[in-house]
Design a protein around this motif. Structure first.
Motif, short mmCIF file in Angstrom:
data_model
loop_
_atom_site.label_atom_id
_atom_site.label_comp_id
_atom_site.label_asym_id
_atom_site.label_seq_id
_atom_site.Cartn_x
_atom_site.Cartn_y
_atom_site.Cartn_z
N TRP A 1 -16.16 17.21 -27.00
CA TRP A 1 -15.22 16.45 -26.16
C TRP A 1 -14.94 17.22 -24.88
CZ3 TRP A 1 -13.82 11.58 -27.62
CH2 TRP A 1 -14.05 11.22 -28.95
N GLN A 2 -14.87 16.52 -23.77
CA GLN A 2 -14.57 17.16 -22.48
C GLN A 2 -13.52 16.30 -21.77
OE1 GLN A 2 -17.99 17.59 -19.93
NE2 GLN A 2 -16.84 18.70 -18.36
N ASP A 3 -12.51 16.93 -21.18
CA ASP A 3 -11.51 16.10 -20.51
C ASP A 3 -11.59 16.17 -19.00
OD1 ASP A 3 -10.68 18.58 -21.44
OD2 ASP A 3 -8.57 18.16 -20.99
N PHE A 4 -11.22 15.03 -18.39
CA PHE A 4 -11.24 14.86 -16.94
C PHE A 4 -9.93 14.20 -16.53
CE2 PHE A 4 -15.64 14.47 -18.36
CZ PHE A 4 -16.33 15.31 -17.51
N ASP A 5 -9.37 14.63 -15.36
CA ASP A 5 -8.20 13.95 -14.80
C ASP A 5 -8.66 13.09 -13.63
OD1 ASP A 5 -6.40 14.94 -16.57
OD2 ASP A 5 -5.83 16.66 -15.34
N VAL A 6 -8.27 11.83 -13.64
CA VAL A 6 -8.64 10.94 -12.55
C VAL A 6 -7.40 10.25 -12.01
CG1 VAL A 6 -11.04 10.48 -13.16
CG2 VAL A 6 -9.22 9.18 -14.27
N LYS A 7 -7.45 9.88 -10.72
CA LYS A 7 -6.35 9.13 -10.10
C LYS A 7 -6.67 7.65 -10.20
CE LYS A 7 -3.58 12.24 -7.94
NZ LYS A 7 -2.42 12.41 -8.79
N MET A 8 -5.79 6.92 -10.84
CA MET A 8 -6.06 5.50 -11.10
C MET A 8 -4.89 4.63 -10.68
SD MET A 8 -8.94 4.64 -12.71
CE MET A 8 -9.93 5.63 -11.61
N TYR A 9 -5.21 3.37 -10.35
CA TYR A 9 -4.19 2.35 -10.16
C TYR A 9 -4.13 1.50 -11.43
CZ TYR A 9 -4.23 3.48 -5.18
OH TYR A 9 -4.13 4.11 -3.99
N ALA A 10 -3.01 0.82 -11.63
CA ALA A 10 -2.85 0.00 -12.83
C ALA A 10 -3.92 -1.09 -12.91
CB ALA A 10 -1.46 -0.62 -12.87
N THR A 11 -4.40 -1.52 -11.75
CA THR A 11 -5.38 -2.61 -11.73
C THR A 11 -6.80 -2.12 -11.97
OG1 THR A 11 -5.37 -2.35 -9.35
CG2 THR A 11 -4.07 -4.17 -10.25
N ASP A 12 -7.00 -0.80 -12.03
CA ASP A 12 -8.34 -0.26 -12.25
C ASP A 12 -8.76 -0.45 -13.71
OD1 ASP A 12 -9.07 0.54 -9.72
OD2 ASP A 12 -7.99 2.44 -9.89
N GLU B 1 0.83 -1.20 0.00
CA GLU B 1 0.00 0.00 0.00
C GLU B 1 0.87 1.25 0.00
OE1 GLU B 1 -3.12 0.24 2.95
OE2 GLU B 1 -3.62 -1.86 2.55
N ALA B 2 1.97 1.17 0.74
CA ALA B 2 2.85 2.34 0.81
C ALA B 2 3.57 2.54 -0.53
CB ALA B 2 3.85 2.16 1.94
N SER B 3 3.88 1.42 -1.23
CA SER B 3 4.73 1.55 -2.40
C SER B 3 3.93 1.85 -3.68
CB SER B 3 5.55 0.28 -2.61
OG SER B 3 4.68 -0.81 -2.78
N ILE B 4 2.65 1.41 -3.74
CA ILE B 4 1.89 1.63 -4.96
C ILE B 4 1.17 2.96 -4.90
CG2 ILE B 4 0.02 0.79 -6.43
CD1 ILE B 4 0.76 -2.02 -5.59
N GLU B 5 1.53 3.84 -5.82
CA GLU B 5 0.93 5.17 -5.87
C GLU B 5 -0.04 5.24 -7.06
OE1 GLU B 5 1.25 8.03 -4.02
OE2 GLU B 5 2.29 6.81 -2.53
N PRO B 6 -1.17 5.87 -6.87
CA PRO B 6 -2.03 6.06 -8.04
C PRO B 6 -1.40 7.08 -8.99
CG PRO B 6 -2.94 7.22 -6.15
CD PRO B 6 -1.74 6.46 -5.66
N ALA C 1 -12.69 4.44 -13.83
CA ALA C 1 -12.38 5.84 -14.15
C ALA C 1 -13.67 6.61 -14.40
CB ALA C 1 -11.46 5.90 -15.37
N LEU C 2 -14.60 6.00 -15.14
CA LEU C 2 -15.88 6.66 -15.41
C LEU C 2 -16.66 6.88 -14.12
CD1 LEU C 2 -17.02 4.78 -18.64
CD2 LEU C 2 -16.25 7.14 -18.49
N HIS C 3 -16.62 5.88 -13.23
CA HIS C 3 -17.28 6.01 -11.92
C HIS C 3 -16.69 7.17 -11.15
CE1 HIS C 3 -18.96 1.65 -11.70
NE2 HIS C 3 -19.87 2.50 -12.10
N GLN C 4 -15.35 7.27 -11.17
CA GLN C 4 -14.72 8.35 -10.41
C GLN C 4 -15.16 9.72 -10.94
OE1 GLN C 4 -10.31 9.66 -9.76
NE2 GLN C 4 -10.50 7.55 -9.07
N VAL C 5 -15.28 9.82 -12.27
CA VAL C 5 -15.75 11.08 -12.85
C VAL C 5 -17.18 11.36 -12.40
CG1 VAL C 5 -16.36 12.24 -15.00
CG2 VAL C 5 -14.22 10.96 -14.85
#
Lengths: 112, 268
Positions: B41-52, B16-21, B57-61
Protein backbone atom coordinates in the motif's frame (compact mmCIF):
# COMPACT_ATOMS: atom_id res chain seq x y z
CA UNK A 1 -23.12 -11.50 1.60
CA UNK A 2 -23.11 -11.72 5.42
CA UNK A 3 -26.28 -13.79 5.42
CA UNK A 4 -24.42 -16.26 3.19
CA UNK A 5 -21.31 -16.23 5.43
CA UNK A 6 -23.45 -16.86 8.52
CA UNK A 7 -25.36 -19.58 6.66
CA UNK A 8 -22.07 -21.34 5.84
CA UNK A 9 -20.69 -21.04 9.38
CA UNK A 10 -23.89 -22.32 11.00
CA UNK A 11 -24.11 -25.08 8.38
CA UNK A 12 -20.59 -26.37 9.08
CA UNK A 13 -21.17 -26.08 12.85
CA UNK A 14 -24.40 -28.10 12.61
CA UNK A 15 -22.57 -30.73 10.54
CA UNK A 16 -19.98 -31.23 13.30
CA UNK A 17 -22.73 -31.37 15.93
CA UNK A 18 -24.52 -34.09 13.94
CA UNK A 19 -21.25 -36.06 13.74
CA UNK A 20 -20.92 -36.00 17.54
CA UNK A 21 -24.66 -36.60 17.96
CA UNK A 22 -24.58 -39.77 15.83
CA UNK A 23 -21.60 -41.02 17.86
CA UNK A 24 -23.13 -40.36 21.29
CA UNK A 25 -26.50 -41.86 20.32
CA UNK A 26 -24.93 -45.01 18.87
CA UNK A 27 -23.06 -45.45 22.18
CA UNK A 28 -26.34 -46.65 23.79
CA UNK A 29 -26.14 -49.89 21.79
CA UNK A 30 -22.56 -50.56 22.90
CA UNK A 31 -22.59 -49.50 26.56
CA UNK A 32 -25.70 -47.97 28.16
CA UNK A 33 -23.60 -46.88 31.17
CA UNK A 34 -21.21 -45.02 28.91
CA UNK A 35 -24.18 -43.43 27.19
CA UNK A 36 -25.54 -42.19 30.53
CA UNK A 37 -22.13 -40.82 31.47
CA UNK A 38 -21.89 -38.89 28.19
CA UNK A 39 -25.43 -37.55 28.46
CA UNK A 40 -24.72 -36.38 32.03
CA UNK A 41 -21.80 -34.28 30.81
CA UNK A 42 -24.30 -32.41 28.63
CA UNK A 43 -25.76 -30.97 31.85
CA UNK A 44 -22.57 -29.05 32.60
CA UNK A 45 -22.80 -25.25 32.12
CA UNK A 46 -20.35 -25.15 29.20
CA UNK A 47 -22.30 -27.69 27.16
CA UNK A 48 -25.50 -25.94 28.27
CA UNK A 49 -24.24 -22.82 26.56
CA UNK A 50 -23.21 -25.05 23.65
CA UNK A 51 -26.82 -26.20 23.33
CA UNK A 52 -27.90 -22.56 23.29
CA UNK A 53 -25.43 -21.90 20.45
CA UNK A 54 -26.70 -25.01 18.66
CA UNK A 55 -30.31 -23.81 18.80
CA UNK A 56 -29.19 -20.36 17.59
CA UNK A 57 -27.28 -21.92 14.68
CA UNK A 58 -30.11 -24.26 13.67
CA UNK A 59 -32.66 -21.45 14.02
CA UNK A 60 -30.74 -19.13 11.72
CA UNK A 61 -29.88 -21.86 9.23
CA UNK A 62 -33.52 -22.98 9.00
CA UNK A 63 -35.01 -19.49 8.66
CA UNK A 64 -32.38 -18.31 6.18
CA UNK A 65 -32.86 -21.56 4.28
CA UNK A 66 -36.51 -20.61 3.78
CA UNK A 67 -35.32 -17.18 2.61
CA UNK A 68 -33.01 -18.79 0.03
CA UNK A 69 -35.84 -21.03 -1.19
CA UNK A 70 -38.03 -17.95 -1.63
CA UNK A 71 -35.22 -16.13 -3.50
CA UNK A 72 -34.88 -19.11 -5.86
CA UNK A 73 -38.52 -19.98 -6.43
CA UNK A 74 -40.60 -16.87 -5.68
CA UNK A 75 -40.63 -14.65 -8.77
CA UNK A 76 -40.08 -11.42 -6.83
CA UNK A 77 -37.89 -13.02 -4.13
CA UNK A 78 -34.64 -11.52 -5.45
CA UNK A 79 -36.15 -8.04 -5.31
CA UNK A 80 -37.16 -8.38 -1.65
CA UNK A 81 -34.04 -10.24 -0.43
CA UNK A 82 -33.01 -7.49 2.03
CA UNK A 83 -36.50 -7.31 3.56
CA UNK A 84 -36.55 -11.11 3.77
CA UNK A 85 -33.17 -11.03 5.55
CA UNK A 86 -34.44 -8.62 8.20
CA UNK A 87 -37.56 -10.77 8.66
CA UNK A 88 -35.23 -13.75 9.20
CA UNK A 89 -33.24 -11.80 11.80
CA UNK A 90 -36.46 -10.65 13.55
CA UNK A 91 -37.90 -14.18 13.72
CA UNK A 92 -34.53 -15.49 14.90
CA UNK A 93 -34.43 -12.98 17.76
CA UNK A 94 -38.00 -13.90 18.74
CA UNK A 95 -37.02 -17.59 18.71
CA UNK A 96 -33.96 -17.00 20.88
CA UNK A 97 -35.86 -14.68 23.21
CA UNK A 98 -38.21 -17.60 23.87
CA UNK A 99 -35.51 -20.26 24.28
CA UNK A 100 -32.51 -18.50 25.86
CA UNK A 101 -34.09 -17.50 29.25
CA UNK A 102 -35.44 -21.03 29.79
CA UNK A 103 -32.13 -22.63 28.88
CA UNK A 104 -30.19 -20.26 31.15
CA UNK A 105 -32.56 -21.04 34.04
CA UNK A 106 -31.93 -24.77 33.43
CA UNK A 107 -28.17 -24.25 33.36
CA UNK A 108 -28.26 -22.38 36.67
CA UNK A 109 -30.58 -25.02 38.18
CA UNK A 110 -28.15 -27.81 37.20
CA UNK A 111 -25.20 -25.92 38.70
CA UNK A 112 -26.69 -25.75 42.20
CA UNK B 1 -24.73 46.85 -20.98
CA UNK B 2 -21.76 47.36 -18.74
CA UNK B 3 -23.92 46.59 -15.69
CA UNK B 4 -24.78 43.19 -17.09
CA UNK B 5 -21.13 42.46 -17.82
CA UNK B 6 -20.16 43.43 -14.31
CA UNK B 7 -22.92 41.32 -12.83
CA UNK B 8 -21.84 38.33 -14.89
CA UNK B 9 -18.22 38.81 -13.91
CA UNK B 10 -19.01 38.95 -10.23
CA UNK B 11 -21.32 35.94 -10.37
CA UNK B 12 -18.70 33.83 -12.09
CA UNK B 13 -15.90 35.05 -9.86
CA UNK B 14 -17.80 34.59 -6.60
CA UNK B 15 -18.02 30.78 -6.45
CA UNK B 16 -14.44 30.34 -7.58
CA UNK B 17 -13.29 32.47 -4.68
CA UNK B 18 -15.48 30.66 -2.16
CA UNK B 19 -14.90 27.01 -3.15
CA UNK B 20 -11.58 25.73 -1.87
CA UNK B 21 -10.15 22.35 -2.76
CA UNK B 22 -9.55 20.02 0.16
CA UNK B 23 -6.88 17.44 0.75
CA UNK B 24 -7.84 13.81 0.25
CA UNK B 25 -5.56 10.91 1.13
CA UNK B 26 -5.54 7.99 -1.27
CA UNK B 27 -4.06 4.66 -0.19
CA UNK B 28 -3.42 2.69 -3.35
CA UNK B 29 -2.39 -0.96 -3.54
CA UNK B 30 0.71 -0.89 -5.75
CA UNK B 31 2.31 -3.82 -7.51
CA UNK B 32 5.11 -3.73 -10.04
CA UNK B 33 5.84 -7.29 -11.24
CA UNK B 34 9.40 -6.32 -12.22
CA UNK B 35 10.34 -5.06 -8.74
CA UNK B 36 7.85 -6.32 -6.14
CA UNK B 37 7.32 -9.83 -4.87
CA UNK B 38 4.10 -8.80 -3.11
CA UNK B 39 1.70 -5.89 -3.55
CA UNK B 40 2.04 -3.05 -1.03
CA UNK B 41 0.00 0.00 0.00
CA UNK B 42 1.24 3.50 -0.83
CA UNK B 43 -0.43 6.75 0.16
CA UNK B 44 -0.80 9.97 -1.81
CA UNK B 45 -2.30 13.35 -0.85
CA UNK B 46 -4.28 15.10 -3.57
CA UNK B 47 -6.21 18.38 -3.75
CA UNK B 48 -9.78 17.67 -4.73
CA UNK B 49 -13.10 19.45 -5.16
CA UNK B 50 -16.34 17.84 -4.00
CA UNK B 51 -17.41 17.52 -7.64
CA UNK B 52 -14.28 15.55 -8.60
CA UNK B 53 -14.33 11.81 -9.11
CA UNK B 54 -11.95 9.14 -7.86
CA UNK B 55 -10.64 8.94 -11.44
CA UNK B 56 -9.64 12.62 -11.25
CA UNK B 57 -7.72 11.84 -8.06
CA UNK B 58 -5.91 8.98 -9.80
CA UNK B 59 -5.13 11.28 -12.74
CA UNK B 60 -3.69 13.87 -10.39
CA UNK B 61 -1.43 11.24 -8.83
CA UNK B 62 -0.31 9.89 -12.20
CA UNK B 63 0.17 13.26 -13.90
CA UNK B 64 1.66 15.27 -11.04
CA UNK B 65 3.14 12.90 -8.44
CA UNK B 66 3.98 9.41 -9.67
CA UNK B 67 3.86 8.63 -13.38
CA UNK B 68 4.38 4.92 -12.77
CA UNK B 69 0.88 4.47 -11.34
CA UNK B 70 -0.95 2.18 -13.76
CA UNK B 71 -4.69 1.88 -14.24
CA UNK B 72 -7.11 1.38 -17.12
CA UNK B 73 -9.54 4.06 -18.21
CA UNK B 74 -10.89 5.00 -21.55
CA UNK B 75 -14.08 7.05 -21.89
CA UNK B 76 -14.02 8.30 -18.29
CA UNK B 77 -17.81 8.66 -18.33
CA UNK B 78 -19.14 5.31 -17.14
CA UNK B 79 -19.72 3.82 -20.59
CA UNK B 80 -16.64 1.83 -21.58
CA UNK B 81 -16.32 -0.15 -18.33
CA UNK B 82 -12.51 0.06 -18.16
CA UNK B 83 -11.95 1.49 -14.70
CA UNK B 84 -13.72 -0.90 -12.37
CA UNK B 85 -11.73 -1.05 -9.13
CA UNK B 86 -12.20 -1.79 -5.46
CA UNK B 87 -12.73 1.56 -3.71
CA UNK B 88 -13.11 1.41 0.08
CA UNK B 89 -13.84 -2.30 -0.20
CA UNK B 90 -16.58 -1.97 -2.81
CA UNK B 91 -16.33 -2.55 -6.53
CA UNK B 92 -17.14 0.63 -8.42
CA UNK B 93 -16.18 2.59 -11.52
CA UNK B 94 -13.60 5.24 -10.59
CA UNK B 95 -15.21 7.58 -13.16
CA UNK B 96 -18.67 7.31 -11.55
CA UNK B 97 -17.61 7.62 -7.90
CA UNK B 98 -17.72 11.21 -6.67
CA UNK B 99 -15.30 12.24 -3.93
CA UNK B 100 -18.17 13.85 -2.02
CA UNK B 101 -20.00 10.52 -1.80
CA UNK B 102 -17.08 8.97 0.09
CA UNK B 103 -16.12 9.68 3.70
CA UNK B 104 -13.16 11.99 3.09
CA UNK B 105 -12.31 12.32 6.78
CA UNK B 106 -10.70 8.91 6.29
CA UNK B 107 -8.29 7.90 3.53
CA UNK B 108 -9.73 6.35 0.39
CA UNK B 109 -8.46 2.82 -0.19
CA UNK B 110 -8.11 1.85 -3.85
CA UNK B 111 -7.07 -1.57 -5.11
CA UNK B 112 -7.51 -3.73 -8.18
CA UNK B 113 -10.64 -5.88 -8.52
CA UNK B 114 -10.28 -9.31 -6.91
CA UNK B 115 -10.39 -12.79 -8.39
CA UNK B 116 -8.53 -12.00 -11.61
CA UNK B 117 -4.71 -12.25 -11.97
CA UNK B 118 -3.05 -8.97 -10.91
CA UNK B 119 -0.76 -7.58 -13.62
CA UNK B 120 0.31 -4.15 -12.37
CA UNK B 121 -1.08 -1.70 -9.78
CA UNK B 122 -4.81 -1.46 -10.60
CA UNK B 123 -4.62 -3.52 -13.80
CA UNK B 124 -5.74 -7.15 -13.83
CA UNK B 125 -5.70 -9.75 -16.60
CA UNK B 126 -9.26 -9.64 -17.96
CA UNK B 127 -8.78 -12.65 -20.24
CA UNK B 128 -10.44 -15.28 -17.95
CA UNK B 129 -13.40 -12.89 -17.67
CA UNK B 130 -13.76 -12.47 -21.45
CA UNK B 131 -13.20 -16.20 -21.98
CA UNK B 132 -16.36 -16.89 -19.94
CA UNK B 133 -18.14 -14.14 -21.86
CA UNK B 134 -17.23 -15.68 -25.24
CA UNK B 135 -18.24 -19.15 -24.01
CA UNK B 136 -21.91 -18.20 -23.68
CA UNK B 137 -22.08 -17.12 -27.36
CA UNK B 138 -22.96 -13.44 -26.88
CA UNK B 139 -24.36 -12.83 -30.35
CA UNK B 140 -27.70 -13.24 -32.12
CA UNK B 141 -28.27 -16.77 -33.38
CA UNK B 142 -30.99 -16.72 -36.06
CA UNK B 143 -31.63 -19.04 -38.99
CA UNK B 144 -33.48 -16.56 -41.22
CA UNK B 145 -31.48 -14.19 -43.40
CA UNK B 146 -31.39 -10.57 -42.25
CA UNK B 147 -33.49 -9.35 -45.19
CA UNK B 148 -36.14 -7.60 -43.15
CA UNK B 149 -36.46 -6.38 -39.59
CA UNK B 150 -37.19 -8.93 -36.88
CA UNK B 151 -40.31 -7.61 -35.22
CA UNK B 152 -40.54 -7.66 -31.44
CA UNK B 153 -43.28 -6.35 -29.17
CA UNK B 154 -42.66 -3.99 -26.28
CA UNK B 155 -43.48 -6.77 -23.81
CA UNK B 156 -41.00 -9.13 -25.49
CA UNK B 157 -38.29 -6.47 -25.39
CA UNK B 158 -39.00 -5.65 -21.75
CA UNK B 159 -38.10 -9.21 -20.65
CA UNK B 160 -34.38 -8.72 -21.25
CA UNK B 161 -34.18 -4.91 -21.08
CA UNK B 162 -32.26 -4.91 -17.79
CA UNK B 163 -29.43 -7.14 -19.04
CA UNK B 164 -28.81 -5.09 -22.22
CA UNK B 165 -27.25 -2.42 -19.98
CA UNK B 166 -24.08 -4.42 -19.18
CA UNK B 167 -20.78 -2.69 -20.04
CA UNK B 168 -18.54 -5.70 -19.18
CA UNK B 169 -16.61 -3.83 -16.48
CA UNK B 170 -16.26 -7.03 -14.37
CA UNK B 171 -17.37 -5.26 -11.17
CA UNK B 172 -19.98 -8.00 -10.57
CA UNK B 173 -17.85 -11.03 -11.40
CA UNK B 174 -14.93 -9.78 -9.29
CA UNK B 175 -17.24 -9.09 -6.31
CA UNK B 176 -18.51 -12.69 -6.24
CA UNK B 177 -17.09 -14.81 -3.38
CA UNK B 178 -17.74 -17.95 -5.44
CA UNK B 179 -15.63 -16.56 -8.32
CA UNK B 180 -12.84 -15.58 -5.89
CA UNK B 181 -12.36 -19.20 -4.86
CA UNK B 182 -13.44 -20.94 -8.07
CA UNK B 183 -12.06 -19.25 -11.17
CA UNK B 184 -13.83 -21.83 -13.36
CA UNK B 185 -17.26 -20.40 -12.47
CA UNK B 186 -18.75 -18.51 -15.41
CA UNK B 187 -19.43 -15.54 -13.15
CA UNK B 188 -22.33 -13.08 -13.03
CA UNK B 189 -21.31 -11.00 -16.08
CA UNK B 190 -21.27 -13.98 -18.48
CA UNK B 191 -24.68 -15.11 -17.16
CA UNK B 192 -26.11 -11.59 -17.51
CA UNK B 193 -25.00 -11.51 -21.15
CA UNK B 194 -26.37 -15.01 -21.74
CA UNK B 195 -29.67 -13.81 -20.21
CA UNK B 196 -29.72 -10.94 -22.72
CA UNK B 197 -29.95 -13.49 -25.61
CA UNK B 198 -31.74 -16.39 -23.88
CA UNK B 199 -34.77 -14.16 -23.26
CA UNK B 200 -34.63 -12.39 -26.64
CA UNK B 201 -37.59 -13.59 -28.76
CA UNK B 202 -35.58 -13.06 -31.98
CA UNK B 203 -32.83 -15.44 -30.89
CA UNK B 204 -32.90 -19.17 -31.62
CA UNK B 205 -29.90 -20.27 -29.54
CA UNK B 206 -31.55 -20.18 -26.10
CA UNK B 207 -31.39 -23.94 -25.63
CA UNK B 208 -27.67 -24.01 -26.44
CA UNK B 209 -26.93 -21.31 -23.86
CA UNK B 210 -29.18 -22.93 -21.24
CA UNK B 211 -27.23 -26.18 -21.77
CA UNK B 212 -23.90 -24.34 -21.39
CA UNK B 213 -25.03 -22.72 -18.14
CA UNK B 214 -26.58 -25.95 -16.79
CA UNK B 215 -23.00 -26.99 -16.03
CA UNK B 216 -21.27 -27.73 -12.74
CA UNK B 217 -19.54 -24.35 -13.15
CA UNK B 218 -22.68 -22.68 -14.51
CA UNK B 219 -25.60 -20.95 -12.79
CA UNK B 220 -25.80 -23.55 -9.99
CA UNK B 221 -22.55 -22.17 -8.52
CA UNK B 222 -24.50 -19.02 -7.61
CA UNK B 223 -25.17 -18.87 -3.86
CA UNK B 224 -27.34 -15.72 -4.05
CA UNK B 225 -25.00 -13.56 -1.99
CA UNK B 226 -26.22 -10.48 -3.95
CA UNK B 227 -22.70 -8.98 -4.06
CA UNK B 228 -23.01 -8.68 -7.85
CA UNK B 229 -26.30 -6.79 -7.68
CA UNK B 230 -24.77 -4.35 -5.20
CA UNK B 231 -21.59 -3.91 -7.27
CA UNK B 232 -23.16 -3.26 -10.67
CA UNK B 233 -22.49 0.37 -11.68
CA UNK B 234 -25.33 0.14 -14.20
CA UNK B 235 -27.89 -0.93 -11.61
CA UNK B 236 -28.58 -4.28 -13.27
CA UNK B 237 -30.41 -6.74 -11.01
CA UNK B 238 -27.70 -9.34 -11.62
CA UNK B 239 -28.83 -11.93 -9.09
CA UNK B 240 -32.36 -11.73 -10.49
CA UNK B 241 -31.02 -12.38 -14.00
CA UNK B 242 -29.15 -15.44 -12.70
CA UNK B 243 -32.33 -16.62 -10.94
CA UNK B 244 -34.27 -16.16 -14.22
CA UNK B 245 -31.75 -18.41 -16.00
CA UNK B 246 -31.96 -21.01 -13.20
CA UNK B 247 -35.77 -21.01 -13.51
CA UNK B 248 -35.54 -21.31 -17.32
CA UNK B 249 -33.23 -24.34 -17.00
CA UNK B 250 -35.65 -26.00 -14.56
CA UNK B 251 -38.58 -25.19 -16.85
CA UNK B 252 -36.66 -26.38 -19.92
CA UNK B 253 -37.38 -23.21 -21.90
CA UNK B 254 -37.11 -19.43 -21.45
CA UNK B 255 -40.89 -19.09 -21.11
CA UNK B 256 -41.11 -15.96 -23.26
CA UNK B 257 -44.34 -13.95 -23.53
CA UNK B 258 -46.45 -14.92 -26.57
CA UNK B 259 -45.54 -13.13 -29.78
CA UNK B 260 -47.66 -10.08 -30.35
CA UNK B 261 -46.78 -8.95 -33.83
CA UNK B 262 -49.64 -6.55 -34.41
CA UNK B 263 -47.19 -3.73 -33.61
CA UNK B 264 -49.79 -1.87 -31.61
CA UNK B 265 -48.33 -0.11 -28.61
CA UNK B 266 -48.75 -2.28 -25.56
CA UNK B 267 -50.89 -0.52 -22.99
CA UNK B 268 -49.22 -0.11 -19.66
Amino acid sequence: MWSWVLHRITGVAIFFFLLVHVLDTSLVRITPEGYNAVINTYKTPILGLGELALVAAIGFHALNGIRIILIDFWSVGTRHQKLLFWIVIALWIVLLAGFAPRQIINIIAEMS
Amino acid sequence: MSDVAVARDSSSAMPEASIEPFTVTLIIRRFDPEVDAEPHWQDFDVKMYATDRVLDALHQVKWEQDGTLSFRRSCAHGVCGSDAMRINGRNRLACKTLIKDLDITKPIYIEAIKGLPLEKDLIVDMEPFFESYRAIQPFLIASDKPEKERIQSVAQRAVFDDTTKCILCAACTSSCPVFWTDGQYFGPAAIVNAHRFIFDSRDEGSQVRLDILNDKEGVWRCRTTFNCTEACPRGIEVTKAISDVKAAILRGNPGLPPSDLTLTPVSA
